[in-house]
Design a protein around this motif. Structure first.
Motif, short mmCIF file in Angstrom:
data_model
loop_
_atom_site.label_atom_id
_atom_site.label_comp_id
_atom_site.label_asym_id
_atom_site.label_seq_id
_atom_site.Cartn_x
_atom_site.Cartn_y
_atom_site.Cartn_z
N GLU A 1 0.89 4.10 -2.94
CA GLU A 1 0.77 5.67 -2.54
C GLU A 1 1.79 6.21 -3.16
OE1 GLU A 1 -1.72 8.16 -1.41
OE2 GLU A 1 -2.06 5.94 -1.43
N GLN A 2 3.21 5.76 -3.07
CA GLN A 2 4.23 6.40 -3.68
C GLN A 2 4.27 6.62 -5.32
OE1 GLN A 2 5.40 7.90 -0.61
NE2 GLN A 2 7.43 7.64 -1.38
N LYS B 1 1.34 6.69 -6.70
CA LYS B 1 0.40 7.76 -7.01
C LYS B 1 1.01 9.24 -6.73
CE LYS B 1 -3.61 5.27 -5.81
NZ LYS B 1 -4.72 5.21 -4.53
N LYS B 2 1.91 9.31 -5.80
CA LYS B 2 2.30 10.76 -5.57
C LYS B 2 3.52 10.95 -6.53
CE LYS B 2 1.96 10.26 -0.62
NZ LYS B 2 2.62 10.07 0.63
N SER C 1 0.95 -1.18 0.03
CA SER C 1 0.08 0.11 0.04
C SER C 1 0.78 1.28 -0.12
CB SER C 1 -1.04 0.05 1.05
OG SER C 1 -0.34 0.19 2.37
N TYR C 2 1.96 1.40 0.63
CA TYR C 2 3.10 2.36 0.66
C TYR C 2 3.58 2.50 -0.63
CZ TYR C 2 3.05 3.36 5.63
OH TYR C 2 2.47 3.54 7.12
#
Length: 189
Positions: free
Chosen positions: A151-152, A154-155, A147-148
């Motif tokens: 998320e990275q 996406k960022k 999940s991290y």
């Protein structure tokens, strides 16, 4: 200076009529020119009129020009500083996330490697190994890590899109500034 058409006559008048002509007139040219005398001005008077017009428009005052130039320099300097700060913070943030993930991964590897002799291991280490063996701890960690990572990504995509938009807008702004200068050069030609 003498007239190019009437060599013995000095140039004494300037034609200010809105048409194309030689502009510099001697007395004989004025007579031949056929323009109303009101549209001609003696050279000395014309020079004073032109000088007064230049003074009235305050072209020789560069304070506004200097102020605006300095304001742009300050703006660019501040922007550069802000961008550097943002990039440093972004870099540190990215580094801390990946460092944390690597640290967590390494902690699991260390538990497994450290506990070769299970008889001598502590209760806490044995408990961790049991949880790992049952699969819940590693499964939970892999899910959290994934999940991290998502998320990275996406960022990273968000930053890429916004940076690209910023670059495009900046290029357009630069082109607009340059076109003002280029348009003026073409006009003068």
């Amino acid at each position: 200076m003498n007239c190019t058409y009437h060599f013995k006559s000095p140039i004494s008048m300037i034609c200010i009529a809105p048409h194309k002509c030689q502009r510099k007139l001697c007395v004989q040219c004025l007579y031949d020119h056929g323009v109303d005398i009101i549209k001609t001005v003696p050279i000395e008077k014309f020079q004073k009129m032109a000088m007064q017009k230049l003074k009235d428009t305050k072209l020789d005052e560069i304070s506004k020009l200097t102020q605006q130039r300095m304001a742009f320099k300050v703006l660019l300097s501040q922007t550069e500083q802000m961008l550097k700060k943002i990039l440093e913070e972004l870099s540190q943030s990215i580094k801390s996330v990946y460092d944390w993930i690597e640290k967590e991964n390494q902690s699991f590897i260390n538990i497994i490697n450290k506990n070769i002799n299970l008889v001598e291991s502590s209760y806490i280490d044995i408990e961790k190994l049991v949880n790992i063996e049952e699969g819940s701890t590693l499964n939970d960690w892999n899910a959290e890590k994934n999940s991290y990572m998502i998320e990275q990504d996406k960022k990273k995509n968000w930053w890429g899109q916004h940076i690209q938009a910023f670059i495009e807008k900046s290029k357009n702004g630069i082109e607009q500034i340059q076109s003002l200068y280029n348009d003026e050069e073409e006009y003068q030609m």
